[in-house]
Design a protein around this motif. Sequence first.
Motif, PDB file in Angstrom:
ATOM      1  N   SER A  93     -23.189  62.753  -6.288  1.00  0.00           N
ATOM      2  CA  SER A  93     -24.146  61.457  -4.691  1.00  0.00           C
ATOM      3  C   SER A  93     -23.289  61.505  -4.131  1.00  0.00           C
ATOM      4  N   HIS A  94     -23.875  60.517  -3.227  1.00  0.00           N
ATOM      5  CA  HIS A  94     -22.356  60.223  -2.308  1.00  0.00           C
ATOM      6  C   HIS A  94     -21.949  59.120  -2.512  1.00  0.00           C
ATOM      7  N   THR A  95     -21.216  58.606  -2.592  1.00  0.00           N
ATOM      8  CA  THR A  95     -19.596  57.760  -2.532  1.00  0.00           C
ATOM      9  C   THR A  95     -19.990  56.476  -2.234  1.00  0.00           C
ATOM     10  N   SER A  96     -21.137  56.621  -1.485  1.00  0.00           N
ATOM     11  CA  SER A  96     -21.477  55.159  -0.961  1.00  0.00           C
ATOM     12  C   SER A  96     -23.205  54.394  -2.240  1.00  0.00           C
ATOM     13  N   PHE A  97     -23.509  55.735  -2.620  1.00  0.00           N
ATOM     14  CA  PHE A  97     -24.548  54.938  -3.898  1.00  0.00           C
ATOM     15  C   PHE A  97     -24.031  54.219  -5.047  1.00  0.00           C
ATOM     16  N   LYS A  98     -24.513  53.595  -5.399  1.00  0.00           N
ATOM     17  CA  LYS A  98     -23.932  52.511  -5.785  1.00  0.00           C
ATOM     18  C   LYS A  98     -24.909  52.097  -8.275  1.00  0.00           C
ATOM     19  N   GLY A  99     -26.232  53.541  -7.750  1.00  0.00           N
ATOM     20  CA  GLY A  99     -26.422  53.572  -9.179  1.00  0.00           C
ATOM     21  C   GLY A  99     -25.326  54.549 -10.070  1.00  0.00           C
TER      22      GLY A  99
END
Length: 152
Positions: free
Chosen positions: A45-51
């Motif tokens: 996942s992208h580093t900005s993804f909070k999951g």
Amino acid sequence: MGRTHYEDIEVPLLLANSGRPDSEEGMIDSMGVTATFLDALNVPSHTSFKGVSALRGGRPCVISENCGNGYADPARRNIFFTVTTPSHRMMAVLRGLNLEVDKLYDRRVDPREIHNIADDPSNQSIIQEMELLLRAERAEIFELRQRYNDAA
């Protein structure tokens, strides 16, 4: 807002043939469901993804928030929070800069959330711990509120 119904936020996640061992640790929110699927498929996942994936332990709590009916304005409107841990559920309202705890339930002995124990002094340490979780997980909301208050 009187309550966040457990039947709306407690939904089981079944994931078969992921090649990973089952885990009952941690909790996941809607972002965690997506993170779990991506993790099971080995898709980064992208580093900005909070999951946070359930396969990686999940989160210590799940937080739901809303600004009530109408438009969402987290800088000015009251924000209603529900914080759920494996053992407790807390409902609180952020009014201005003040976080007011309205309800606390012990999910182990009161799974249907009938008995509000927020006013019992013996539960203050639980409330403080849950407030710390909330402030850490939703730091951007509290920072936004502080900036708006400072500018006013």
